[in-house]
Motif scaffolding. Structure first.
Motif, mmCIF file in Angstrom:
data_model
loop_
_atom_site.group_PDB
_atom_site.id
_atom_site.type_symbol
_atom_site.label_atom_id
_atom_site.label_comp_id
_atom_site.label_asym_id
_atom_site.label_seq_id
_atom_site.Cartn_x
_atom_site.Cartn_y
_atom_site.Cartn_z
ATOM 1 N N ARG A 233 0.829 -1.203 0.000
ATOM 2 C CA ARG A 233 0.000 0.000 0.000
ATOM 3 C C ARG A 233 0.863 1.254 0.000
ATOM 4 O O ARG A 233 0.504 2.251 -0.624
ATOM 5 C CB ARG A 233 -0.945 0.019 1.214
ATOM 6 C CG ARG A 233 -2.081 -0.981 1.109
ATOM 7 C CD ARG A 233 -3.105 -0.822 2.240
ATOM 8 N NE ARG A 233 -3.797 0.448 2.091
ATOM 9 C CZ ARG A 233 -3.632 1.502 2.886
ATOM 10 N NH1 ARG A 233 -2.828 1.450 3.928
ATOM 11 N NH2 ARG A 233 -4.293 2.625 2.658
ATOM 12 N N ASP B 263 -0.805 2.572 -3.185
ATOM 13 C CA ASP B 263 -2.059 3.257 -2.835
ATOM 14 C C ASP B 263 -1.724 4.668 -2.368
ATOM 15 O O ASP B 263 -1.200 4.852 -1.272
ATOM 16 C CB ASP B 263 -2.803 2.497 -1.736
ATOM 17 C CG ASP B 263 -4.148 3.122 -1.391
ATOM 18 O OD1 ASP B 263 -4.460 4.223 -1.881
ATOM 19 O OD2 ASP B 263 -4.895 2.493 -0.623
ATOM 20 N N ALA C 131 -4.979 0.392 6.178
ATOM 21 C CA ALA C 131 -5.747 -0.639 5.474
ATOM 22 C C ALA C 131 -7.160 -0.607 6.040
ATOM 23 O O ALA C 131 -7.349 -0.568 7.262
ATOM 24 C CB ALA C 131 -5.106 -2.007 5.684
ATOM 25 N N VAL D 65 -5.524 -2.388 -2.076
ATOM 26 C CA VAL D 65 -4.084 -2.546 -1.900
ATOM 27 C C VAL D 65 -3.350 -1.540 -2.765
ATOM 28 O O VAL D 65 -2.390 -0.919 -2.330
ATOM 29 C CB VAL D 65 -3.631 -3.983 -2.237
ATOM 30 C CG1 VAL D 65 -2.116 -4.094 -2.189
ATOM 31 C CG2 VAL D 65 -4.279 -4.985 -1.295
#
Length: 177
Positions: free
Chosen positions: A27, A31, A40, A123
């Protein structure tokens, strides 16, 4: 860093801290929201309402009508340009999202961009997919991830990072039908 979010923007999320050891590294690079302090999570509503208009008592009452539940993330899944973990069961997240839109019809998941609610733990995003393929292969080795969902969290963007505003416990003995 130029922000992709407006100060005062809010969201309702379920942090899945149990997933961080498995997805955190990926991530961080895949992300963009991770750079703004977003852990998360599974989104219940994004965007929600401007922070100065949020009725926290109404949120507490709404979410208290739902029971805590267990969830398992046993596989990675893909949409074009998105790698995510699929929650099982997913229906409790859908029910929470529908409850929010039922109470605040002006709040539409992802601004109404998609026709259906698809619960997921993002993710990463990428246009060519190679990094997502690599991440998916590595993440699958760390699955399943199990978590207990006991609250929905109101988070707000303060101009620099997303910060927790308040947790709203899921306290009902049984979820509504």
């Amino acid at each position: 860093m130029t922000s992709r979010y407006a100060a005062g923007l809010t969201a309702l999320v379920v942090p899945i801290l149990e997933a961080e050891p498995v997805v955190g590294r990926w991530r961080t690079t895949l992300d963009p929201s991770a750079a703004y302090g977003v852990p998360a999570h599974v989104t219940v509503m994004y965007p929600f309402l401007p922070l100065d208009t949020v009725d926290r008592a109404a949120l507490a009452e709404l979410f208290a009508g739902y029971a805590a539940f267990d969830v398992v993330f046993a596989r990675c899944a893909r949409l074009p340009g998105l790698l995510y973990l699929e929650p099982v069961p997913g229906e409790p997240f859908v029910q929470l999202t529908h409850a929010v839109t039922g109470r605040w019809p002006e709040a539409r998941p992802y601004g109404g961009k998609y026709g259906t609610v698809l619960p997921h733990l993002s993710v990463g995003y990428e246009s060519d997919g190679a990094a997502l393929d690599e991440a998916g292969t590595a993440i699958e080795l760390g699955l399943p991830v199990r978590a207990r969902v006991a609250a929905v969290q109101l988070v707000a963007y303060d101009g620099t990072a997303w910060r927790k505003v308040e947790d709203f416990p899921l306290t009902a003995a049984d979820s509504p039908p």
